[in-house]
Design an enzyme around this catalytic site. Sequence first.
Site, PDB file in Angstrom:
ATOM      1  N   LYS A 110       0.772  -1.389   0.002  1.00 47.78           N
ATOM      2  CA  LYS A 110      -0.101  -0.004   0.090  1.00 47.78           C
ATOM      3  C   LYS A 110       0.937   1.210  -0.116  1.00 47.78           C
ATOM      4  CE  LYS A 110      -1.711   1.842   4.004  1.00 47.78           C
ATOM      5  NZ  LYS A 110      -1.364   3.051   4.301  1.00 47.78           N
ATOM      6  N   ASN A 111       1.883   1.500   0.950  1.00 48.32           N
ATOM      7  CA  ASN A 111       2.648   2.629   1.115  1.00 48.32           C
ATOM      8  C   ASN A 111       3.469   2.871  -0.101  1.00 48.32           C
ATOM      9  OD1 ASN A 111       1.262   2.930   3.499  1.00 48.32           O
ATOM     10  ND2 ASN A 111       2.993   2.283   4.845  1.00 48.32           N
ATOM     11  N   CYS A 155      -5.793   8.095   9.539  1.00 47.00           N
ATOM     12  CA  CYS A 155      -5.798   7.607  10.764  1.00 47.00           C
ATOM     13  C   CYS A 155      -5.482   8.668  11.948  1.00 47.00           C
ATOM     14  CB  CYS A 155      -5.044   6.298  10.903  1.00 47.00           C
ATOM     15  SG  CYS A 155      -5.905   4.931  10.026  1.00 47.00           S
ATOM     16  N   ARG A 180       0.402  14.716  13.309  1.00 46.97           N
ATOM     17  CA  ARG A 180       0.710  14.588  11.971  1.00 46.97           C
ATOM     18  C   ARG A 180       0.894  15.899  11.015  1.00 46.97           C
ATOM     19  NH1 ARG A 180      -1.539   8.710  10.047  1.00 46.97           N
ATOM     20  NH2 ARG A 180       0.410   8.809   8.662  1.00 46.97           N
ATOM     21  N   ASP A 213       4.346   0.861  12.308  1.00 49.63           N
ATOM     22  CA  ASP A 213       3.285   0.348  11.996  1.00 49.63           C
ATOM     23  C   ASP A 213       3.110  -1.177  12.551  1.00 49.63           C
ATOM     24  OD1 ASP A 213       2.472   2.517  10.405  1.00 49.63           O
ATOM     25  OD2 ASP A 213       2.959   1.630   8.477  1.00 49.63           O
ATOM     26  N   ARG A 268      -8.301  -0.375   4.982  1.00 50.26           N
ATOM     27  CA  ARG A 268      -7.389   0.632   4.295  1.00 50.26           C
ATOM     28  C   ARG A 268      -5.962  -0.013   3.742  1.00 50.26           C
ATOM     29  NH1 ARG A 268      -7.801   6.105   7.090  1.00 50.26           N
ATOM     30  NH2 ARG A 268      -6.392   6.603   5.394  1.00 50.26           N
TER      31      ARG A 268
HETATM   32  C1  UD1 Z   1       4.333   6.995   6.232  1.00 53.50           C
HETATM   33  C2  UD1 Z   1       3.644   5.648   6.278  1.00 53.50           C
HETATM   34  C3  UD1 Z   1       3.001   5.310   7.831  1.00 53.50           C
HETATM   35  C4  UD1 Z   1       3.984   5.253   8.554  1.00 53.50           C
HETATM   36  C5  UD1 Z   1       5.130   6.328   8.655  1.00 53.50           C
HETATM   37  C6  UD1 Z   1       6.123   6.039   9.342  1.00 53.50           C
HETATM   38  C7  UD1 Z   1       2.546   5.862   4.108  1.00 53.50           C
HETATM   39  C8  UD1 Z   1       1.136   6.086   3.187  1.00 53.50           C
HETATM   40  N1  UD1 Z   1       2.353   5.951   5.506  1.00 53.50           N
HETATM   41  O1  UD1 Z   1       3.451   7.741   6.741  1.00 53.50           O
HETATM   42  O2  UD1 Z   1       2.315   3.999   7.390  1.00 53.50           O
HETATM   43  O3  UD1 Z   1       3.532   4.648   9.836  1.00 53.50           O
HETATM   44  O4  UD1 Z   1       5.514   6.679   7.300  1.00 53.50           O
HETATM   45  O5  UD1 Z   1       7.011   5.155   9.030  1.00 53.50           O
HETATM   46  O6  UD1 Z   1       3.399   5.715   3.477  1.00 53.50           O
HETATM   47  N2  UD1 Z   1       6.164  14.911  10.575  1.00 53.50           N
HETATM   48  C9  UD1 Z   1       6.385  16.098  10.627  1.00 53.50           C
HETATM   49  N3  UD1 Z   1       6.207  17.081   9.709  1.00 53.50           N
HETATM   50  C10 UD1 Z   1       6.039  16.788   8.787  1.00 53.50           C
HETATM   51  C11 UD1 Z   1       5.937  15.264   8.119  1.00 53.50           C
HETATM   52  C12 UD1 Z   1       6.123  14.318   9.179  1.00 53.50           C
HETATM   53  O7  UD1 Z   1       6.630  16.492  11.896  1.00 53.50           O
HETATM   54  O8  UD1 Z   1       5.739  17.597   7.708  1.00 53.50           O
HETATM   55  C13 UD1 Z   1       6.180  13.740  11.780  1.00 53.50           C
HETATM   56  C14 UD1 Z   1       4.943  13.027  11.688  1.00 53.50           C
HETATM   57  O9  UD1 Z   1       4.001  13.877  12.671  1.00 53.50           O
HETATM   58  C15 UD1 Z   1       5.548  11.875  12.496  1.00 53.50           C
HETATM   59  C16 UD1 Z   1       6.675  11.645  11.938  1.00 53.50           C
HETATM   60  O10 UD1 Z   1       7.075  12.515  11.303  1.00 53.50           O
HETATM   61  O11 UD1 Z   1       5.518  11.948  13.908  1.00 53.50           O
HETATM   62  C17 UD1 Z   1       6.761  10.419  10.809  1.00 53.50           C
HETATM   63  O12 UD1 Z   1       5.933  10.851   9.439  1.00 53.50           O
HETATM   64  P1  UD1 Z   1       6.135  10.341   8.211  1.00 53.50           P
HETATM   65  O13 UD1 Z   1       7.542   9.882   8.080  1.00 53.50           O
HETATM   66  O14 UD1 Z   1       5.909  11.723   7.354  1.00 53.50           O
HETATM   67  O15 UD1 Z   1       5.108   9.360   8.013  1.00 53.50           O
HETATM   68  P2  UD1 Z   1       3.799   9.508   6.838  1.00 53.50           P
HETATM   69  O16 UD1 Z   1       4.637   9.816   5.456  1.00 53.50           O
HETATM   70  O17 UD1 Z   1       2.525  10.385   7.167  1.00 53.50           O
END
Ligand code: UD1
Length: 418
Positions: A22-23, A116, A121, A307, A399
Amino acid sequence: MEKIVVDGGRKLEGEAHVQGSKNASLPIIGATILTGGENVLHMCPILKDTITACEILNLLGCKTVWQGKTLIIDSGGVCRNEISKCLMNKMRSSIIFLGAILARCGEATVYFPGGCDIGSRPIDLHIASLKKMGVEISESCGELRCRVSGSRIHGAEIFLSFPSVGATENILLAAATARGETVINNAAIEPEIKDLCDYLNKCGAKIFGGGTQVIRIKGVEKLTPCEYNIMPDRIVAATLLCGVAVTGGEVLLNSVRPSHLSSVLPVLADMGCVVRACENTIFLKAKNFLISSSPIRTMPYPGFPTDLQPIMMALACVSRGTTIFVETIFENRFRHVPELRRLGASIKIEGRVAVVEGVKMLRGASVYATDLRGGASLLVAALAAAGKTEIFKVCYIDRGYEKIEQQFSKLGASVFRV
Ligand code: UD1
């Protein structure tokens, strides 16, 4: 309300195939916007989130057709650059379409994403990086109006304060056809990032170092569509292994990349399972009882994946001894804990730490999925619980898992959806 019903306590045995990731699919589906033609994506899982991604593409003017697990996307007709609030609310990953829309159209309107509820986030890293690449962004009441200043996005040197998966993907999508070179320092190194880079390079991009902490992107004028196989889903693979392990069973997983689970397989071995990995398969045989693991701390790849924290916690609930979980990635990722307690689990939470005392037996109950992986955690726990468990809010599980009840029932579980 739809529910999954599990009659637990049966030992699972057999062979299972792992679905496409999915990711990895979501950013690749977004990336097709850049190519202006017909792409063929094999092993694309049919899930709530990939269907939402197709809805976004359709809204922008693309054509999407599923042929079994192959998704055909023709992005030739992109004529709109706004993603509706409703679609942005459906999943957080909708934000990674922003870089691709801006690169293709020069303008985009999007909204702060939903998804979720596992923490605040934010998307500050996405926004700051795009601004550095010449995108003007103004925000009002959750609406983000974005415009490329000049004729094209320009390359930039970017330092991410945290290796965000989504921000790395957004920058890659914006940079692939940008003017000049982009360097992402402290990039996320998750396998899904490498898969996105491999897809983009197959389309003609010039990306070096995908899957390492420093990625260099030499912007090209144009990308051409291609045919691509999406990588197997490492989180689904581990969920299947955990579901079997918790019942003391035995499984051979096919179409999996064991190297993507290098921080997870040792934990299962630590808990007393025999684990043998070959090139594309993993064999697991569990004992009749599990032993508690040494502390599990979630970390960016190649650390233990956040995850899988809820899912491994289901195993800890019935292991002999105490297991400590430290969640370092998301601040609100223990929402499954009260539900696991309804099944008889003994778990204490203090901030980002959960202490799980293994109990002899869990007992079936009615529980609610609170988010995608939290829901999978309840299903794994239910497989071990004595008696009947009803899991509500199955839409969360859908999902990320393709008909999960069928995958487990093929292995001998009594699990069905009503
Ligand atoms: C992706 C995955 C999700 C997984 C996560 C961490 C997908 C669709 N989802 O989510 O399944 O749990 O990686 O491995 O690929 N953050 C900030 N600012 C930002 C972006 C992120 O502070 O602009 C923080 C987030 O709040 C969180 C951390 O960084 O605490 C990780 O987020 P991120 O690596 O961006 O995860 P996702 O891409 O949302």
